[in-house]
Design a protein around this motif. Structure first.
Motif, short mmCIF file in Angstrom:
data_model
loop_
_atom_site.label_atom_id
_atom_site.label_comp_id
_atom_site.label_asym_id
_atom_site.label_seq_id
_atom_site.Cartn_x
_atom_site.Cartn_y
_atom_site.Cartn_z
N PRO A 16 -17.30 16.87 20.20
CA PRO A 16 -15.87 16.65 19.92
C PRO A 16 -15.54 17.04 18.48
N PRO A 17 -14.28 17.37 18.24
CA PRO A 17 -13.88 17.70 16.86
C PRO A 17 -13.91 16.44 16.00
N PRO A 18 -13.94 16.60 14.69
CA PRO A 18 -13.96 15.42 13.81
C PRO A 18 -12.64 14.64 13.95
N ARG A 19 -12.72 13.35 13.74
CA ARG A 19 -11.54 12.50 13.85
C ARG A 19 -10.86 12.37 12.48
N PRO A 20 -9.55 12.21 12.49
CA PRO A 20 -8.86 12.00 11.21
C PRO A 20 -9.27 10.65 10.62
N PRO A 21 -9.22 10.52 9.30
CA PRO A 21 -9.63 9.26 8.67
C PRO A 21 -8.62 8.15 8.95
N ALA A 22 -9.11 6.93 8.92
CA ALA A 22 -8.24 5.76 9.11
C ALA A 22 -7.35 5.60 7.88
N SER A 23 -6.15 5.10 8.08
CA SER A 23 -5.21 4.89 6.97
C SER A 23 -5.70 3.76 6.09
N LEU A 24 -5.69 4.01 4.80
CA LEU A 24 -6.09 2.98 3.84
C LEU A 24 -4.91 2.15 3.38
N THR A 25 -3.70 2.64 3.64
CA THR A 25 -2.51 1.93 3.14
C THR A 25 -1.75 1.21 4.24
N GLU A 26 -2.16 1.38 5.49
CA GLU A 26 -1.48 0.68 6.58
C GLU A 26 -1.70 -0.82 6.42
N ASN A 27 -0.68 -1.59 6.61
CA ASN A 27 -0.70 -3.05 6.45
C ASN A 27 -1.03 -3.49 5.03
N PHE A 28 -0.88 -2.60 4.07
CA PHE A 28 -1.09 -2.94 2.66
C PHE A 28 0.28 -2.91 1.99
N PRO A 29 0.59 -3.90 1.17
CA PRO A 29 1.95 -3.94 0.60
C PRO A 29 2.24 -2.74 -0.28
N LEU A 115 2.65 -13.01 -12.40
CA LEU A 115 3.31 -12.23 -11.35
C LEU A 115 3.32 -10.74 -11.70
N GLU A 116 3.64 -10.44 -12.95
CA GLU A 116 3.68 -9.04 -13.39
C GLU A 116 2.29 -8.41 -13.29
N THR A 117 1.27 -9.18 -13.69
CA THR A 117 -0.10 -8.68 -13.62
C THR A 117 -0.51 -8.42 -12.17
N GLN A 118 -0.19 -9.36 -11.28
CA GLN A 118 -0.52 -9.19 -9.87
C GLN A 118 0.21 -7.99 -9.27
N ALA A 119 1.49 -7.85 -9.63
CA ALA A 119 2.27 -6.73 -9.09
C ALA A 119 1.70 -5.40 -9.59
N SER A 120 1.32 -5.35 -10.87
CA SER A 120 0.74 -4.12 -11.42
C SER A 120 -0.59 -3.78 -10.74
N ALA A 121 -1.41 -4.81 -10.52
CA ALA A 121 -2.70 -4.58 -9.87
C ALA A 121 -2.51 -4.07 -8.45
N LEU A 122 -1.57 -4.64 -7.73
CA LEU A 122 -1.32 -4.19 -6.36
C LEU A 122 -0.78 -2.76 -6.34
N ALA A 123 0.11 -2.45 -7.28
CA ALA A 123 0.64 -1.09 -7.35
C ALA A 123 -0.48 -0.09 -7.66
N MET A 124 -1.36 -0.47 -8.59
CA MET A 124 -2.48 0.42 -8.94
C MET A 124 -3.40 0.59 -7.74
N GLU A 125 -3.72 -0.49 -7.04
CA GLU A 125 -4.58 -0.41 -5.86
C GLU A 125 -3.94 0.48 -4.79
N TYR A 126 -2.64 0.33 -4.61
CA TYR A 126 -1.93 1.17 -3.64
C TYR A 126 -2.08 2.64 -4.01
N ASN A 127 -1.89 2.98 -5.29
CA ASN A 127 -1.99 4.37 -5.73
C ASN A 127 -3.40 4.91 -5.54
N VAL A 128 -4.40 4.07 -5.82
CA VAL A 128 -5.80 4.49 -5.61
C VAL A 128 -6.05 4.77 -4.13
#
Length: 152
Positions: A16-29, A115-128
């Protein structure tokens, strides 16, 4: 040593052909949802702060009223001594009130910083994760093209 065909992975026929990768951002804020949640937390925090300040002011005013009533009763007996005691009591109460206001404000500011620190960390994780997802998609595309080229 052989030619360029040795660099390609060997594929079984009918695989079979290779499968596409699973989404890393699905269900992530998303950063936007984090900002909305942050704003809601900040609003709630501000409301709590305003409520606590109002209660503190109410207690402060009640204490002041009590001190003034007591002072009026005692003034009839010894004006000079009671006036001095009242001024010291009001100063002490104002210092306590000021300290409590500073503690409330400091706690609110600390929570806002968290809150600002948590929001920044989540935004950075999302971008990664989004970058990783794009790289995985590119890897998938390379494998898909190879698969098509080797089967077609």
């Amino acid at each position: 040593r052989g030619g360029p065909s040795e660099d390609k992975p060997h594929r079984r026929k009918g695989a079979p052909p290779p499968r596409p990768p699973a989404s890393l951002t699905e269900n992530f804020p998303t950063p936007e949802s984090v900002q909305v949640q942050k704003a809601e937390h900040e609003k709630a925090l501000q409301e709590q702060l305003e409520y606590a300040i109002a209660r503190l002011m109410q207690r402060h005013n009640a204490n002041l009223e009590f001190l003034r009533d007591k002072n009026e009763q005692q003034k009839r007996h010894t004006n000079a001594a009671i006036d001095q005691q009242l001024m010291q009591s009001e100063l002490d109460l104002q210092v306590k009130h000021t300290e409590q206001m500073m503690m409330l404000t400091t706690a609110a500011n600390q929570r806002k910083f968290e809150l600002e620190t948590q929001a920044s960390a989540l935004a950075m994780e999302y971008n990664v994760r989004r970058t990783q997802e794009e790289l995985l998609a590119q890897d998938y595309e390379v494998h898909r093209r190879y698969f098509e080229a080797s089967t077609g």
